[in-house]
Motif scaffolding. Structure first.
Motif, mmCIF file in Angstrom:
data_model
loop_
_atom_site.group_PDB
_atom_site.id
_atom_site.type_symbol
_atom_site.label_atom_id
_atom_site.label_comp_id
_atom_site.label_asym_id
_atom_site.label_seq_id
_atom_site.Cartn_x
_atom_site.Cartn_y
_atom_site.Cartn_z
ATOM 1 N N SER A 14 0.820 -1.213 0.000
ATOM 2 C CA SER A 14 0.000 0.000 0.000
ATOM 3 C C SER A 14 0.855 1.264 0.000
ATOM 4 C CB SER A 14 -0.936 0.010 1.208
ATOM 5 O OG SER A 14 -0.181 0.034 2.400
ATOM 6 N N ASN A 15 2.142 1.127 0.275
ATOM 7 C CA ASN A 15 3.054 2.276 0.286
ATOM 8 C C ASN A 15 3.827 2.424 -1.014
ATOM 9 O OD1 ASN A 15 2.315 2.906 2.886
ATOM 10 N ND2 ASN A 15 3.986 1.767 3.805
ATOM 11 N N LEU A 16 3.587 1.528 -1.976
ATOM 12 C CA LEU A 16 4.352 1.522 -3.212
ATOM 13 C C LEU A 16 3.445 1.634 -4.429
ATOM 14 C CD1 LEU A 16 6.703 -1.481 -2.331
ATOM 15 C CD2 LEU A 16 7.204 0.959 -2.069
ATOM 16 N N PHE A 17 3.955 2.277 -5.480
ATOM 17 C CA PHE A 17 3.228 2.391 -6.745
ATOM 18 C C PHE A 17 4.215 2.126 -7.873
ATOM 19 C CE2 PHE A 17 2.090 4.702 -10.560
ATOM 20 C CZ PHE A 17 0.758 4.370 -10.723
ATOM 21 N N PHE A 18 3.811 1.293 -8.827
ATOM 22 C CA PHE A 18 4.654 1.030 -9.992
ATOM 23 C C PHE A 18 3.763 0.823 -11.209
ATOM 24 C CE2 PHE A 18 7.025 -1.767 -12.886
ATOM 25 C CZ PHE A 18 8.174 -1.015 -13.055
ATOM 26 N N ALA A 19 4.113 1.484 -12.299
ATOM 27 C CA ALA A 19 3.382 1.312 -13.558
ATOM 28 C C ALA A 19 4.346 1.519 -14.710
ATOM 29 C CB ALA A 19 2.231 2.302 -13.649
ATOM 30 N N VAL A 20 4.019 0.916 -15.829
ATOM 31 C CA VAL A 20 4.761 1.146 -17.063
ATOM 32 C C VAL A 20 3.772 1.790 -18.024
ATOM 33 C CG1 VAL A 20 6.048 0.102 -18.956
ATOM 34 C CG2 VAL A 20 6.261 -0.826 -16.640
ATOM 35 N N ALA A 21 4.152 2.943 -18.566
ATOM 36 C CA ALA A 21 3.228 3.703 -19.412
ATOM 37 C C ALA A 21 3.876 4.062 -20.737
ATOM 38 C CB ALA A 21 2.793 4.975 -18.689
ATOM 39 N N ASN B 119 -2.476 6.898 -33.494
ATOM 40 C CA ASN B 119 -2.094 5.496 -33.636
ATOM 41 C C ASN B 119 -0.581 5.314 -33.523
ATOM 42 O OD1 ASN B 119 -4.756 4.742 -34.127
ATOM 43 N ND2 ASN B 119 -4.562 5.356 -36.275
ATOM 44 N N ALA B 120 0.102 6.274 -32.919
ATOM 45 C CA ALA B 120 1.569 6.270 -32.903
ATOM 46 C C ALA B 120 2.170 5.282 -31.921
ATOM 47 C CB ALA B 120 2.085 7.669 -32.590
ATOM 48 N N HIS B 121 1.361 4.713 -31.043
ATOM 49 C CA HIS B 121 1.952 3.771 -30.091
ATOM 50 C C HIS B 121 1.102 2.524 -29.943
ATOM 51 C CE1 HIS B 121 -0.885 6.060 -27.636
ATOM 52 N NE2 HIS B 121 -0.919 5.040 -26.823
ATOM 53 N N ASN B 122 1.754 1.451 -29.661
ATOM 54 C CA ASN B 122 1.074 0.190 -29.395
ATOM 55 C C ASN B 122 1.205 -0.096 -27.916
ATOM 56 O OD1 ASN B 122 0.586 -0.270 -32.121
ATOM 57 N ND2 ASN B 122 2.649 -1.059 -32.401
ATOM 58 N N THR B 123 0.168 -0.638 -27.326
ATOM 59 C CA THR B 123 0.266 -1.013 -25.922
ATOM 60 C C THR B 123 0.138 -2.520 -25.801
ATOM 61 O OG1 THR B 123 -2.102 -0.700 -25.615
ATOM 62 C CG2 THR B 123 -0.687 1.173 -25.097
ATOM 63 N N THR B 124 0.796 -3.067 -24.816
ATOM 64 C CA THR B 124 0.661 -4.490 -24.534
ATOM 65 C C THR B 124 -0.123 -4.618 -23.241
ATOM 66 O OG1 THR B 124 2.660 -4.604 -23.212
ATOM 67 C CG2 THR B 124 2.928 -4.909 -25.585
ATOM 68 N N ASN B 125 -0.302 -5.844 -22.774
ATOM 69 C CA ASN B 125 -1.055 -6.056 -21.534
ATOM 70 C C ASN B 125 -0.404 -5.390 -20.337
ATOM 71 O OD1 ASN B 125 -2.888 -7.562 -22.939
ATOM 72 N ND2 ASN B 125 -1.920 -9.520 -22.470
ATOM 73 N N ASN B 126 0.931 -5.238 -20.344
ATOM 74 C CA ASN B 126 1.634 -4.686 -19.192
ATOM 75 C C ASN B 126 1.900 -3.195 -19.292
ATOM 76 O OD1 ASN B 126 1.739 -7.230 -18.077
ATOM 77 N ND2 ASN B 126 3.677 -7.714 -19.066
ATOM 78 N N VAL B 127 1.591 -2.582 -20.423
ATOM 79 C CA VAL B 127 1.890 -1.170 -20.624
ATOM 80 C C VAL B 127 0.588 -0.390 -20.704
ATOM 81 C CG1 VAL B 127 3.020 0.516 -22.119
ATOM 82 C CG2 VAL B 127 4.012 -1.759 -21.844
ATOM 83 N N LEU B 128 0.459 0.606 -19.830
ATOM 84 C CA LEU B 128 -0.735 1.455 -19.802
ATOM 85 C C LEU B 128 -0.540 2.655 -20.711
ATOM 86 C CD1 LEU B 128 -1.150 1.644 -15.921
ATOM 87 C CD2 LEU B 128 -2.402 0.151 -17.478
ATOM 88 N N ASP B 129 -1.638 3.239 -21.189
ATOM 89 C CA ASP B 129 -1.480 4.520 -21.853
ATOM 90 C C ASP B 129 -1.179 5.544 -20.753
ATOM 91 O OD1 ASP B 129 -4.105 6.355 -21.395
ATOM 92 O OD2 ASP B 129 -4.674 4.225 -21.501
#
Length: 182
Positions: A51-58, A67-77
């Protein structure tokens, strides 16, 4: 620990780390770690609870093409990641280590300005504490100075290192001279 400037808010160390750059997009890791500002100087930071940590890949688009970027299941916009980050940090104080002038990624500079939170720069604080006694204010040098082991493999590790550095600086300074970055 002297935290007179931010005693009513939780400081949160934050770091953005570019991990992939193409002509169309920049993939960025976002890491954040809450700092327990009620810790005494004899205790270490307890930021290991999830609860004290945050991690994301964007994914940040660099061009104006939708349409300049593709996202995968692990990458958020980037807008989704920033909404999640804002939910995590709420109205607390952000703690960063940065030299905007040397940041080569414009997208990263823009990410630092997205949250409307007051921000403290650990680089500014370290320079005010050490004045002319230190020649190299790189994050790795400051961590070494305070004997902080850092395995900075990703943005979350780096945010945790910034949190530990902030804790050390807080024991030497009350931050009353600091201006919040807007």
């Amino acid at each position: 620990m002297h935290l007179t400037v931010i005693e009513t808010r939780t400081p949160i160390a934050i770091h953005f780390n570019p991990i992939e750059l193409t002509a169309e997009h920049l993939v960025v890791e976002i890491g954040a770690s809450k700092i327990d500002n009620r810790t005494t100087s004899n205790k270490t930071i307890r930021a290991d609870q999830s609860s004290n940590l945050f991690f994301a890949v964007a994914c940040c688009p660099i061009t104006h093409n939708n349409n300049a970027h593709n996202t995968t299941n692990n990458v958020l916009d980037i807008s989704t990641a920033l909404m999640q980050l804002k939910d995590f940090v709420k109205d607390n104080v952000l703690v960063v280590y940065k030299l905007e002038a040397t940041d080569k990624f414009t997208a990263i500079k823009q990410l630092y300005h997205q949250p409307d939170n007051p921000t403290l720069n650990t680089l500014e604080i370290a320079k005010s504490i050490f004045k002319d006694k230190v020649q190299d204010y790189s994050i790795s040098r400051l961590l070494k100075l305070f004997e902080i082991y850092a395995d900075n493999k990703n943005a979350l590790d780096m945010a945790s290192s910034i949190a530990k550095l902030f804790n050390e600086l807080a024991q030497r300074d009350d931050f009353s001279h600091c201006h919040y970055l807007e």
